[in-house]
Design a protein around this motif. Structure first.
Motif, PDB file in Angstrom:
ATOM      1  N   LEU A   1      -2.802   4.709   8.050  1.00 27.80           N
ATOM      2  CA  LEU A   1      -3.941   3.547   8.616  1.00 27.80           C
ATOM      3  C   LEU A   1      -3.670   3.482   9.853  1.00 27.80           C
TER       4      LEU A   1
ATOM      5  N   ILE B   1      -7.151  -1.316   0.095  1.00 29.47           N
ATOM      6  CA  ILE B   1      -6.874   0.007   0.483  1.00 29.47           C
ATOM      7  C   ILE B   1      -6.517   0.419  -1.230  1.00 29.47           C
TER       8      ILE B   1
ATOM      9  N   CYS C   1       0.956  -0.945  -0.099  1.00 27.82           N
ATOM     10  CA  CYS C   1       0.237   0.258  -0.384  1.00 27.82           C
ATOM     11  C   CYS C   1       0.577   1.025  -0.220  1.00 27.82           C
TER      12      CYS C   1
ATOM     13  N   LEU D   1      -0.093   5.127   1.602  1.00 24.73           N
ATOM     14  CA  LEU D   1      -0.155   5.174   3.080  1.00 24.73           C
ATOM     15  C   LEU D   1       1.171   6.002   3.571  1.00 24.73           C
TER      16      LEU D   1
ATOM     17  N   LEU E   1      -8.878   4.590   8.470  1.00 25.11           N
ATOM     18  CA  LEU E   1      -8.040   5.599   7.380  1.00 25.11           C
ATOM     19  C   LEU E   1      -8.054   6.992   7.861  1.00 25.11           C
TER      20      LEU E   1
END
Length: 232
Positions: free
Chosen positions: A44, A180, A12, A15, A73
């Motif tokens: 997150l 995500i 991810c 992030l 989130l």
């Protein structure tokens, strides 16, 4: 720690960080606490056990540790504040797609914030936004029943887990990662368009409420009236 945090971070890439806790009152509340001093979003918040999870309208959300996913989130949306309710819409789409990609299970969307299979709820979403002076951020809480087998009596007939339908243990990291990833694809489209006009058909193909949504995420009922909030 039963989550492979490094794997989630690696996959991810959008992030900025992952804030992991073994136990927390609520991932949404923890995200709000982080917002007071964190400026590098999105973040997150992921918890192994959530003691006081909340759903819409003040309802509680049961989370039984490793049998479920409890996450939130935190981000500062690049959209107009009057459009933040649309974050719930794209989150439902993202998690639905994420579950399908990770497990093969197809889910329905009950407007505005529940995912269901066979009429039973497997996921709930709670989006909250804070406006205070120059402060503007959103917290999107997501609770997914992955392999939960026993539910409280008051919801046992209407709640289910992914395992009930796939008949196997599912990988929680894969569900998180795919959800995500899908969220940020949809989020970018929302930010670009400023509304949901290019996402309504996709959402409505899964929606089991009313006649589906319009470009603002409002629910259009069979009689043509529009619902902006509430239960259906």
């Amino acid at each position: 720690m039963t989550y492979d945090i490094d794997k989630i971070k690696r996959e991810c890439k959008r992030l900025s960080g992952i804030h992991y806790l073994e136990e927390v009152d609520s991932t949404n509340l923890e995200a709000k606490r982080l917002a007071a001093y964190c400026t590098d979003e999105p973040i997150l918040v992921l918890a192994e056990k959530q003691l006081n999870g909340r759903g819409r309208l003040g309802r509680s959300w049961t989370n039984s540790g490793k049998d479920a996913i409890a996450m939130s989130l935190l981000l500062r949306p690049e959209i107009s504040p009057d459009r933040v309710s649309m974050l719930t819409i794209i989150t439902a789409m993202a998690v639905s797609a994420g579950i399908r990609k990770a497990t093969g299970l197809t889910t329905d969307i009950k407007w505005p914030n529940d995912l269901k299979v066979g009429g039973k709820k497997i996921c709930g979403i709670l989006s909250e936004s804070v406006f205070s002076g120059k402060e503007f951020y959103s917290v999107i809480g997501i609770g997914i029943n992955v392999s939960t087998e026993i539910f409280p009596d008051d919801i046992s007939s209407i709640a289910a887990s992914i395992k009930e339908f796939t008949k196997k243990e599912e990988n929680r990291e894969d569900i998180i990662i795919e959800s995500i990833k899908e969220f940020f694809v949809l989020y970018d489209r929302l930010c670009l368009d400023g509304n949901l006009r290019n996402l309504t058909d996709e959402y409505n193909s899964k929606c089991i409420s009313g006649s589906g949504i319009n470009q603002f995420g409002e629910l259009v009922m069979e009689d043509g009236t529009v619902r902006r909030s509430g239960e259906v």
